[in-house]
Design a protein around this motif. Structure first.
Motif, PDB file in Angstrom:
ATOM      1  N   ASP A  71      13.079 -14.403  -7.140  1.00  0.00           N
ATOM      2  CA  ASP A  71      13.770 -13.321  -7.844  1.00  0.00           C
ATOM      3  C   ASP A  71      14.831 -12.641  -6.987  1.00  0.00           C
ATOM      4  O   ASP A  71      15.341 -11.585  -7.351  1.00  0.00           O
ATOM      5  CB  ASP A  71      12.758 -12.286  -8.340  1.00  0.00           C
ATOM      6  CG  ASP A  71      12.051 -11.562  -7.202  1.00  0.00           C
ATOM      7  OD1 ASP A  71      12.111 -12.017  -6.036  1.00  0.00           O
ATOM      8  OD2 ASP A  71      11.408 -10.522  -7.480  1.00  0.00           O
ATOM      9  N   GLU A 129      18.026 -12.944  -6.269  1.00  0.00           N
ATOM     10  CA  GLU A 129      19.319 -12.565  -6.854  1.00  0.00           C
ATOM     11  C   GLU A 129      19.169 -11.361  -7.784  1.00  0.00           C
ATOM     12  O   GLU A 129      20.100 -10.571  -7.923  1.00  0.00           O
ATOM     13  CB  GLU A 129      19.963 -13.739  -7.579  1.00  0.00           C
ATOM     14  CG  GLU A 129      20.434 -14.845  -6.647  1.00  0.00           C
ATOM     15  CD  GLU A 129      21.425 -14.376  -5.586  1.00  0.00           C
ATOM     16  OE1 GLU A 129      22.378 -13.641  -5.939  1.00  0.00           O
ATOM     17  OE2 GLU A 129      21.240 -14.720  -4.406  1.00  0.00           O
ATOM     18  N   ASP A 130      17.995 -11.215  -8.387  1.00  0.00           N
ATOM     19  CA  ASP A 130      17.751 -10.097  -9.310  1.00  0.00           C
ATOM     20  C   ASP A 130      17.420  -8.794  -8.596  1.00  0.00           C
ATOM     21  O   ASP A 130      17.642  -7.723  -9.150  1.00  0.00           O
ATOM     22  CB  ASP A 130      16.601 -10.440 -10.267  1.00  0.00           C
ATOM     23  CG  ASP A 130      16.907 -11.642 -11.142  1.00  0.00           C
ATOM     24  OD1 ASP A 130      18.092 -11.833 -11.503  1.00  0.00           O
ATOM     25  OD2 ASP A 130      15.972 -12.391 -11.458  1.00  0.00           O
ATOM     26  N   VAL A 131      16.872  -8.880  -7.375  1.00  0.00           N
ATOM     27  CA  VAL A 131      16.375  -7.670  -6.713  1.00  0.00           C
ATOM     28  C   VAL A 131      17.145  -7.261  -5.462  1.00  0.00           C
ATOM     29  O   VAL A 131      16.933  -6.162  -4.946  1.00  0.00           O
ATOM     30  CB  VAL A 131      14.874  -7.801  -6.358  1.00  0.00           C
ATOM     31  CG1 VAL A 131      14.037  -8.053  -7.605  1.00  0.00           C
ATOM     32  CG2 VAL A 131      14.633  -8.863  -5.299  1.00  0.00           C
ATOM     33  N   ASP A 135      18.734  -3.751  -5.323  1.00  0.00           N
ATOM     34  CA  ASP A 135      17.730  -2.686  -5.263  1.00  0.00           C
ATOM     35  C   ASP A 135      17.069  -2.629  -3.889  1.00  0.00           C
ATOM     36  O   ASP A 135      16.780  -1.544  -3.375  1.00  0.00           O
ATOM     37  CB  ASP A 135      16.661  -2.880  -6.339  1.00  0.00           C
ATOM     38  CG  ASP A 135      17.203  -2.639  -7.744  1.00  0.00           C
ATOM     39  OD1 ASP A 135      18.159  -1.849  -7.893  1.00  0.00           O
ATOM     40  OD2 ASP A 135      16.669  -3.252  -8.684  1.00  0.00           O
TER      41      ASP A 135
END
Length: 148
Positions: free
Chosen positions: A80, A82-84, A87
């Protein structure tokens, strides 16, 4: 506009020394923390498997952020990532600027646009030869706005 996180603005760099504590591990820079958070559970080093937390502790002990950055290029990324990753970086920046001296310095930049120019070709986190997304600059400016 502040271009480049060096000289008097080196405190903006992820290589700047400041303790970041995450899950009971103390990292000496945001770069150390960032690399530690991008790895997946099953790392293989020197032909043997190493647990996630052991690998993170190993990363925390690497002598320089430049060496950490290079080491990070050899590791398997979490699915994950690239998604996180934005953040993860924002959390690291918030932790970094809990340091009162650094908080004073970031506030002293006022409303200046912060641009992480670089010579190593990073167009995601910074700007290289006039092109790039400058995501690190944007995250630091977002945090600065949160303080205001």
């Amino acid at each position: 506009m502040i271009e480049g996180f060096s000289g008097r603005y080196n405190f903006l760099s992820n290589f700047f020394p400041v303790k970041i504590v995450h899950q009971s591990i103390t990292y000496p820079t945001v770069e150390h923390y960032y690399v530690a958070l991008k790895i997946k559970n099953d790392q293989q080093l020197d032909g043997r498997y190493i647990s996630l937390m052991d690998c993170r502790e190993l990363i925390a002990k690497i002598s320089t952020p430049a060496k950490v950055k290079q080491f990070g290029k050899t590791l398997k990324l979490r699915r994950d990532w690239e998604d996180v990753k934005l953040d993860v970086m924002l959390w690291g920046i918030r932790e970094k600027f809990k340091n009162e001296d650094l908080r004073t310095l970031i506030l002293s930049t006022g409303d200046e646009k912060l641009v992480e120019t670089n010579f190593w070709g990073d167009k995601f986190w910074g700007v290289y030869k006039g092109e790039g997304e400058n995501n690190l600059g944007k995250i630091i400016m977002k945090f600065h706005h949160e303080l205001s």
